[in-house]
Design a protein around this motif. Structure first.
Motif, PDB file in Angstrom:
ATOM      1  N   ASP A   1      -3.073  35.008 -20.392  1.00  0.00           N
ATOM      2  CA  ASP A   1      -3.713  35.377 -21.646  1.00  0.00           C
ATOM      3  C   ASP A   1      -3.008  34.697 -22.818  1.00  0.00           C
ATOM      4  O   ASP A   1      -1.778  34.584 -22.842  1.00  0.00           O
ATOM      5  N   GLY A   2      -3.794  34.238 -23.799  1.00  0.00           N
ATOM      6  CA  GLY A   2      -3.236  33.521 -24.939  1.00  0.00           C
ATOM      7  C   GLY A   2      -2.227  34.332 -25.719  1.00  0.00           C
ATOM      8  O   GLY A   2      -1.206  33.800 -26.174  1.00  0.00           O
TER       9      GLY A   2
ATOM     10  N   LEU B   1      11.985  22.608 -26.987  1.00  0.00           N
ATOM     11  CA  LEU B   1      11.410  23.951 -26.918  1.00  0.00           C
ATOM     12  C   LEU B   1      10.708  24.298 -28.230  1.00  0.00           C
ATOM     13  O   LEU B   1       9.628  24.898 -28.236  1.00  0.00           O
ATOM     14  N   ASN B   2      11.321  23.931 -29.356  1.00  0.00           N
ATOM     15  CA  ASN B   2      10.732  24.241 -30.657  1.00  0.00           C
ATOM     16  C   ASN B   2       9.428  23.488 -30.901  1.00  0.00           C
ATOM     17  O   ASN B   2       8.605  23.910 -31.722  1.00  0.00           O
ATOM     18  N   SER B   3       9.225  22.378 -30.205  1.00  0.00           N
ATOM     19  CA  SER B   3       8.009  21.589 -30.406  1.00  0.00           C
ATOM     20  C   SER B   3       6.824  22.088 -29.595  1.00  0.00           C
ATOM     21  O   SER B   3       5.688  21.665 -29.817  1.00  0.00           O
ATOM     22  N   LEU B   4       7.077  22.993 -28.658  1.00  0.00           N
ATOM     23  CA  LEU B   4       6.007  23.468 -27.781  1.00  0.00           C
ATOM     24  C   LEU B   4       4.975  24.296 -28.529  1.00  0.00           C
ATOM     25  O   LEU B   4       5.298  25.045 -29.454  1.00  0.00           O
ATOM     26  N   LYS B   5       3.716  24.174 -28.102  1.00  0.00           N
ATOM     27  CA  LYS B   5       2.617  24.979 -28.624  1.00  0.00           C
ATOM     28  C   LYS B   5       1.940  25.693 -27.451  1.00  0.00           C
ATOM     29  O   LYS B   5       2.146  25.331 -26.281  1.00  0.00           O
ATOM     30  N   VAL B   6       1.132  26.703 -27.779  1.00  0.00           N
ATOM     31  CA  VAL B   6       0.452  27.468 -26.734  1.00  0.00           C
ATOM     32  C   VAL B   6      -0.380  26.554 -25.846  1.00  0.00           C
ATOM     33  O   VAL B   6      -0.401  26.695 -24.621  1.00  0.00           O
ATOM     34  N   LYS B   7      -1.062  25.577 -26.446  1.00  0.00           N
ATOM     35  CA  LYS B   7      -1.914  24.684 -25.653  1.00  0.00           C
ATOM     36  C   LYS B   7      -1.079  23.861 -24.675  1.00  0.00           C
ATOM     37  O   LYS B   7      -1.577  23.498 -23.595  1.00  0.00           O
ATOM     38  N   ASP B   8       0.181  23.564 -25.023  1.00  0.00           N
ATOM     39  CA  ASP B   8       1.054  22.839 -24.103  1.00  0.00           C
ATOM     40  C   ASP B   8       1.322  23.673 -22.853  1.00  0.00           C
ATOM     41  O   ASP B   8       1.330  23.153 -21.734  1.00  0.00           O
ATOM     42  N   LEU B   9       1.563  24.964 -23.068  1.00  0.00           N
ATOM     43  CA  LEU B   9       1.810  25.852 -21.935  1.00  0.00           C
ATOM     44  C   LEU B   9       0.547  26.028 -21.098  1.00  0.00           C
ATOM     45  O   LEU B   9       0.611  26.147 -19.871  1.00  0.00           O
ATOM     46  N   LYS B  10      -0.602  26.061 -21.763  1.00  0.00           N
ATOM     47  CA  LYS B  10      -1.879  26.249 -21.068  1.00  0.00           C
ATOM     48  C   LYS B  10      -2.247  25.055 -20.206  1.00  0.00           C
ATOM     49  O   LYS B  10      -2.752  25.202 -19.090  1.00  0.00           O
ATOM     50  N   THR B  11      -2.018  23.867 -20.724  1.00  0.00           N
ATOM     51  CA  THR B  11      -2.515  22.663 -20.058  1.00  0.00           C
ATOM     52  C   THR B  11      -1.454  21.897 -19.288  1.00  0.00           C
ATOM     53  O   THR B  11      -1.783  21.061 -18.443  1.00  0.00           O
ATOM     54  N   GLY B  12      -0.178  22.146 -19.568  1.00  0.00           N
ATOM     55  CA  GLY B  12       0.881  21.389 -18.916  1.00  0.00           C
ATOM     56  C   GLY B  12       1.231  21.906 -17.542  1.00  0.00           C
ATOM     57  O   GLY B  12       0.740  22.955 -17.085  1.00  0.00           O
ATOM     58  N   ALA B  13       2.058  21.168 -16.842  1.00  0.00           N
ATOM     59  CA  ALA B  13       2.571  21.550 -15.520  1.00  0.00           C
ATOM     60  C   ALA B  13       1.444  21.866 -14.545  1.00  0.00           C
ATOM     61  O   ALA B  13       1.489  22.865 -13.823  1.00  0.00           O
ATOM     62  N   ASP B  14       0.413  21.022 -14.551  1.00  0.00           N
ATOM     63  CA  ASP B  14      -0.719  21.181 -13.626  1.00  0.00           C
ATOM     64  C   ASP B  14      -1.386  22.542 -13.735  1.00  0.00           C
ATOM     65  O   ASP B  14      -1.851  23.113 -12.745  1.00  0.00           O
TER      66      ASP B  14
ATOM     67  N   VAL C   1       8.462  24.882 -14.980  1.00  0.00           N
ATOM     68  CA  VAL C   1       7.257  24.573 -15.747  1.00  0.00           C
ATOM     69  C   VAL C   1       7.612  23.809 -17.016  1.00  0.00           C
ATOM     70  O   VAL C   1       6.962  22.806 -17.367  1.00  0.00           O
ATOM     71  N   LEU C   2       8.636  24.257 -17.711  1.00  0.00           N
ATOM     72  CA  LEU C   2       9.029  23.611 -18.965  1.00  0.00           C
ATOM     73  C   LEU C   2       9.506  22.183 -18.732  1.00  0.00           C
ATOM     74  O   LEU C   2       9.183  21.273 -19.512  1.00  0.00           O
ATOM     75  N   VAL C   3      10.266  21.969 -17.673  1.00  0.00           N
ATOM     76  CA  VAL C   3      10.722  20.616 -17.359  1.00  0.00           C
ATOM     77  C   VAL C   3       9.535  19.707 -17.066  1.00  0.00           C
ATOM     78  O   VAL C   3       9.494  18.550 -17.486  1.00  0.00           O
ATOM     79  N   ALA C   4       8.533  20.244 -16.365  1.00  0.00           N
ATOM     80  CA  ALA C   4       7.341  19.449 -16.058  1.00  0.00           C
ATOM     81  C   ALA C   4       6.572  19.086 -17.327  1.00  0.00           C
ATOM     82  O   ALA C   4       5.938  18.027 -17.400  1.00  0.00           O
ATOM     83  N   ILE C   5       6.635  19.946 -18.340  1.00  0.00           N
ATOM     84  CA  ILE C   5       5.885  19.709 -19.574  1.00  0.00           C
ATOM     85  C   ILE C   5       6.624  18.755 -20.512  1.00  0.00           C
ATOM     86  O   ILE C   5       6.035  17.789 -21.024  1.00  0.00           O
ATOM     87  N   VAL C   6       7.901  19.007 -20.757  1.00  0.00           N
ATOM     88  CA  VAL C   6       8.616  18.233 -21.784  1.00  0.00           C
ATOM     89  C   VAL C   6       9.619  17.237 -21.221  1.00  0.00           C
ATOM     90  O   VAL C   6      10.168  16.425 -21.962  1.00  0.00           O
TER      91      VAL C   6
END
Length: 237
Positions: free
Chosen positions: A67-68, A47-60, A33-38
């Protein structure tokens, strides 16, 4: 990058700690998932640049339903803010000389921190093993789970082997295939809705054992009692 590509130990640790916070998510799955996002390669800065919204919306939307608050906890670990959690004090088993507790069952609790039930089967740091009867309960073993840094390995079989001598397995979550493996090993898995002190769980279980336990639990206790009886040869020695 794929799951077998070299990854710095510090990043592998962060990803492993983060995966522990996400229900039914292995370190390898989170890595993808992380590779797909960044993108590749994964770095500390990314990794330090990631935000919750990135995890929510990234990687399809792989984590979209999470949960947030859970994602926030995982993100803290990805940022390296809680690496000390990996070094949390580990409880010590009770030393005893008098054998198993009479009329007891043995349970395994998925744990990350102290004596808390706060782990998912596939990613918890350790299994705490307790003997529990209607009148007593004690911690008899602490079994570290497979290393979280080995992201490419399916640890399910190894984890089942760690708790195969138990009657019950208590977790926050467990995937279907893993649950089937646990059941096939002769262990009854059950999930708790939220993290809690294991002492509360043990007290609740003791109350059930002292009353009229459900048939499956009564059968487990009878089976455990039968296994704890000495053989004819042992009794004669």
């Amino acid at each position: 990058m794929n799951d077998t590509s070299p990854l710095p130990d510090c990043l592998a640790l962060r990803i492993g700690l983060a995966a522990r916070q996400l229900p039914d998510t292995t370190p390898g799955q989170l890595l993808r998932v992380l590779v797909a996002i960044v993108g590749e390669p994964l770095t500390e800065a990314k990794l330090n640049s990631l935000k919750v919204k990135d995890l929510k919306t990234g990687a399809d939307g792989a984590l979209e339903e999470m949960d947030g608050a859970v994602l926030r906890q995982a993100l803290d670990r990805l940022h390296g803010e809680e690496e000390a959690a990996a070094k949390t004090a580990i409880p010590a088993p009770q030393v005893y000389e008098d054998g198993p507790l009479p009329d007891s069952i043995q349970i395994a609790c998925a744990s990350n921190n102290s004596e808390r039930l706060d782990g998912h089967f596939g990613s918890c740091a350790r299994f705490l093993i307790y003997q529990v009867s209607a009148t007593a309960a004690r911690l008899v073993a602490v079994r570290p789970a497979p290393s979280i840094a080995r992201l490419s390995v399916d640890h399910s079989a190894e984890r089942v082997a760690l708790i195969s001598d138990c009657d019950l397995l208590c977790v926050l979550s467990i995937g279907g295939p893993a649950a089937a493996r646990v059941v096939n090993s002769g262990v009854h898995p059950f999930k708790r809705p939220q993290a809690e002190e294991i002492s509360a769980l043990l007290h609740e279980l003791q109350q059930v054992l002292a009353g009229d336990p459900p048939p499956w639990l009564a059968k487990r206790r009878a089976h455990a009692a039968e296994e704890s009886k000495p053989s004819i040869a042992e009794a004669a020695s």
